[in-house]
Design a protein around this motif. Structure first.
Motif, mmCIF file in Angstrom:
data_model
loop_
_atom_site.group_PDB
_atom_site.id
_atom_site.type_symbol
_atom_site.label_atom_id
_atom_site.label_comp_id
_atom_site.label_asym_id
_atom_site.label_seq_id
_atom_site.Cartn_x
_atom_site.Cartn_y
_atom_site.Cartn_z
ATOM 1 N N LEU A 60 -15.692 0.904 0.096
ATOM 2 C CA LEU A 60 -14.623 1.890 0.263
ATOM 3 C C LEU A 60 -13.252 1.349 -0.113
ATOM 4 C CD1 LEU A 60 -13.835 4.740 1.434
ATOM 5 C CD2 LEU A 60 -13.458 3.555 3.613
ATOM 6 N N PHE A 61 -12.922 0.172 0.360
ATOM 7 C CA PHE A 61 -11.557 -0.349 0.221
ATOM 8 C C PHE A 61 -11.067 -0.489 -1.228
ATOM 9 C CE2 PHE A 61 -11.924 -2.458 4.631
ATOM 10 C CZ PHE A 61 -11.495 -1.293 5.230
ATOM 11 N N PRO A 62 -11.874 -1.027 -2.160
ATOM 12 C CA PRO A 62 -11.364 -1.200 -3.533
ATOM 13 C C PRO A 62 -10.914 0.093 -4.195
ATOM 14 C CG PRO A 62 -13.352 -2.499 -3.207
ATOM 15 C CD PRO A 62 -13.223 -1.602 -2.012
ATOM 16 N N ALA A 63 -11.445 1.219 -3.719
ATOM 17 C CA ALA A 63 -11.078 2.501 -4.317
ATOM 18 C C ALA A 63 -9.677 2.940 -3.906
ATOM 19 C CB ALA A 63 -12.098 3.571 -3.912
ATOM 20 N N PHE A 64 -9.134 2.327 -2.855
ATOM 21 C CA PHE A 64 -7.849 2.779 -2.331
ATOM 22 C C PHE A 64 -6.800 1.676 -2.245
ATOM 23 C CE2 PHE A 64 -11.211 5.413 -0.499
ATOM 24 C CZ PHE A 64 -10.794 6.679 -0.885
ATOM 25 N N ILE A 65 -7.235 0.429 -2.144
ATOM 26 C CA ILE A 65 -6.277 -0.665 -1.980
ATOM 27 C C ILE A 65 -6.676 -1.858 -2.829
ATOM 28 C CG2 ILE A 65 -5.674 0.000 0.384
ATOM 29 C CD1 ILE A 65 -7.551 -2.113 1.411
ATOM 30 N N VAL A 112 -7.535 -5.297 -2.560
ATOM 31 C CA VAL A 112 -7.934 -6.204 -1.476
ATOM 32 C C VAL A 112 -7.407 -7.619 -1.676
ATOM 33 C CG1 VAL A 112 -9.990 -4.885 -0.868
ATOM 34 C CG2 VAL A 112 -10.143 -6.644 -2.639
ATOM 35 N N ASN A 113 -7.010 -7.939 -2.890
ATOM 36 C CA ASN A 113 -6.477 -9.281 -3.158
ATOM 37 C C ASN A 113 -5.004 -9.405 -2.772
ATOM 38 O OD1 ASN A 113 -8.919 -10.319 -4.305
ATOM 39 N ND2 ASN A 113 -8.455 -9.181 -6.194
ATOM 40 N N GLN A 114 -4.373 -8.272 -2.503
ATOM 41 C CA GLN A 114 -2.952 -8.276 -2.164
ATOM 42 C C GLN A 114 -2.695 -7.842 -0.716
ATOM 43 O OE1 GLN A 114 -0.666 -9.390 -4.323
ATOM 44 N NE2 GLN A 114 -2.292 -9.769 -5.812
ATOM 45 N N VAL A 115 -3.752 -7.835 0.078
ATOM 46 C CA VAL A 115 -3.625 -7.372 1.455
ATOM 47 C C VAL A 115 -2.887 -8.398 2.314
ATOM 48 C CG1 VAL A 115 -4.918 -6.856 3.573
ATOM 49 C CG2 VAL A 115 -5.662 -5.900 1.397
ATOM 50 N N VAL A 116 -1.917 -7.920 3.089
ATOM 51 C CA VAL A 116 -1.176 -8.775 4.012
ATOM 52 C C VAL A 116 -1.419 -8.280 5.440
ATOM 53 C CG1 VAL A 116 0.576 -9.368 2.309
ATOM 54 C CG2 VAL A 116 0.900 -7.358 3.770
ATOM 55 N N THR A 117 -0.863 -8.999 6.392
ATOM 56 C CA THR A 117 -1.106 -8.681 7.802
ATOM 57 C C THR A 117 -0.753 -7.244 8.154
ATOM 58 O OG1 THR A 117 -0.679 -10.983 8.425
ATOM 59 C CG2 THR A 117 -0.602 -9.337 10.176
ATOM 60 N N VAL A 118 0.384 -6.775 7.645
ATOM 61 C CA VAL A 118 0.809 -5.398 7.934
ATOM 62 C C VAL A 118 -0.219 -4.405 7.409
ATOM 63 C CG1 VAL A 118 2.546 -3.640 7.485
ATOM 64 C CG2 VAL A 118 3.255 -5.995 7.945
ATOM 65 N N ASP A 119 -0.775 -4.690 6.231
ATOM 66 C CA ASP A 119 -1.795 -3.810 5.659
ATOM 67 C C ASP A 119 -3.037 -3.765 6.542
ATOM 68 O OD1 ASP A 119 -0.184 -3.277 3.442
ATOM 69 O OD2 ASP A 119 -0.953 -5.021 2.350
ATOM 70 N N VAL A 120 -3.438 -4.927 7.021
ATOM 71 C CA VAL A 120 -4.622 -5.001 7.884
ATOM 72 C C VAL A 120 -4.419 -4.170 9.144
ATOM 73 C CG1 VAL A 120 -6.082 -6.516 9.276
ATOM 74 C CG2 VAL A 120 -5.296 -7.278 7.029
ATOM 75 N N MET A 121 -3.253 -4.318 9.761
ATOM 76 C CA MET A 121 -2.957 -3.566 10.979
ATOM 77 C C MET A 121 -2.920 -2.063 10.685
ATOM 78 S SD MET A 121 -2.827 -5.915 13.183
ATOM 79 C CE MET A 121 -2.236 -4.984 14.599
ATOM 80 N N THR A 122 -2.370 -1.709 9.517
ATOM 81 C CA THR A 122 -2.306 -0.296 9.132
ATOM 82 C C THR A 122 -3.693 0.287 8.947
ATOM 83 O OG1 THR A 122 -0.187 -0.657 8.019
ATOM 84 C CG2 THR A 122 -1.407 1.336 7.436
ATOM 85 N N ILE A 123 -4.560 -0.464 8.270
ATOM 86 C CA ILE A 123 -5.934 -0.004 8.030
ATOM 87 C C ILE A 123 -6.683 0.152 9.352
ATOM 88 C CG2 ILE A 123 -8.161 -0.661 7.047
ATOM 89 C CD1 ILE A 123 -6.542 -2.007 4.757
ATOM 90 N N MET A 124 -6.481 -0.790 10.257
ATOM 91 C CA MET A 124 -7.113 -0.677 11.579
ATOM 92 C C MET A 124 -6.609 0.564 12.312
ATOM 93 S SD MET A 124 -7.270 -4.568 13.069
ATOM 94 C CE MET A 124 -8.521 -5.728 12.486
ATOM 95 N N MET A 180 0.840 -1.199 0.000
ATOM 96 C CA MET A 180 0.000 0.000 0.000
ATOM 97 C C MET A 180 0.875 1.249 0.000
ATOM 98 S SD MET A 180 -2.927 -1.110 2.790
ATOM 99 C CE MET A 180 -3.696 0.495 2.693
ATOM 100 N N SER A 181 0.591 2.169 -0.908
ATOM 101 C CA SER A 181 1.377 3.388 -0.999
ATOM 102 C C SER A 181 0.923 4.393 0.061
ATOM 103 C CB SER A 181 1.230 4.004 -2.391
ATOM 104 O OG SER A 181 -0.090 4.470 -2.589
ATOM 105 N N SER A 182 1.810 5.317 0.370
ATOM 106 C CA SER A 182 1.471 6.350 1.350
ATOM 107 C C SER A 182 0.316 7.213 0.846
ATOM 108 C CB SER A 182 2.699 7.212 1.646
ATOM 109 O OG SER A 182 3.198 7.803 0.447
ATOM 110 N N GLY A 183 0.274 7.404 -0.481
ATOM 111 C CA GLY A 183 -0.821 8.189 -1.063
ATOM 112 C C GLY A 183 -2.167 7.519 -0.852
ATOM 113 N N SER A 184 -2.196 6.201 -1.047
ATOM 114 C CA SER A 184 -3.439 5.456 -0.851
ATOM 115 C C SER A 184 -3.883 5.491 0.599
ATOM 116 C CB SER A 184 -3.244 4.002 -1.298
ATOM 117 O OG SER A 184 -2.979 3.916 -2.678
#
Length: 204
Positions: free
Chosen positions: A132-137, A139-151, A1-5
């Motif tokens: 909401l999520f598909p517009a920014f990330i 979802v098929n490439q989400v990993v644990t770090v991404d999940v924690m970041t989104i939370m 996930m990019s910082s922009g996203s």
């Protein structure tokens, strides 16, 4: 996930958070009547509910909301009934000079559970996240770090706004520090709580 996203996702969540809904109204009423600590515990419960919906949305488990539709419905009406009961209790309570300082009619854990129930009683929040999520990330490439970041982003966006609302309610409460004001606060908070419960019950 990019910082922009991530920044764009945060902005979108923040905008949604700024619009008062049943959860915000409940936090305001609880802080107004029982102090910041109980309002904060309700916010934590609401945030935990967001975490659950985020996980469901990210991992494509929205089908669970349909399978557990009846359970969500029970939670929804149970939380609505509890909010209405709290509101009526506040409205009917007799005030004294001490009431304005802190009201301990419910425990911290009870307020956390109430916040969680309010959020879980709205399973359509999953639809919000799924949309909401598909517009920014991806979802098929989400990993644990991404999940924690989104939370973390959700916690900052929704949590900070809810805390600001709670602090505003607390400030208003301190400005009205006398028995007559206490009675007014209890009745106002009670009315808001009953209205919130009704809104939770009838919200589609």
């Amino acid at each position: 996930m990019s910082s922009g996203s991530l920044l764009a996702l945060f902005g979108a969540m923040l905008i949604v958070a700024l619009v008062p809904g049943p959860a915000v109204l409940a936090v305001i009423a609880r802080t107004f009547s029982s102090g910041f600590s109980r309002g904060l515990m309700m916010i934590i419960g609401i945030t935990l509910g967001d975490f659950i919906f985020i996980l469901l949305a990210l991992f494509g488990l929205s089908i669970i909301s349909e399978i557990l539709g009846t359970t969500f419905l029970i939670i929804k009406y149970a939380s609505a009934a509890y909010l209405i009961w709290l509101g009526i209790s506040l409205f009917k309570s007799k005030s004294s000079a001490e009431d304005i300082k802190v009201s301990k009619e419910s425990s911290l854990l009870a307020n956390l559970i109430t916040g969680l129930m309010i959020n879980l009683g709205n399973p359509k929040a999953i639809v919000f996240y799924i949309g909401l999520f598909p517009a920014f990330i991806d979802v098929n490439q989400v990993v644990t770090v991404d999940v924690m970041t989104i939370m973390g982003i959700a916690t900052i966006a929704f949590g900070s706004v809810n805390i600001c609302y709670a602090l505003l309610a607390l400030r208003a409460k301190k400005m009205l520090n006398n028995p007559d004001a206490s009675s007014l606060i209890n009745k106002t908070a009670g009315t808001i709580m009953v209205s919130t419960g009704a809104l939770v019950a009838i919200k589609a």
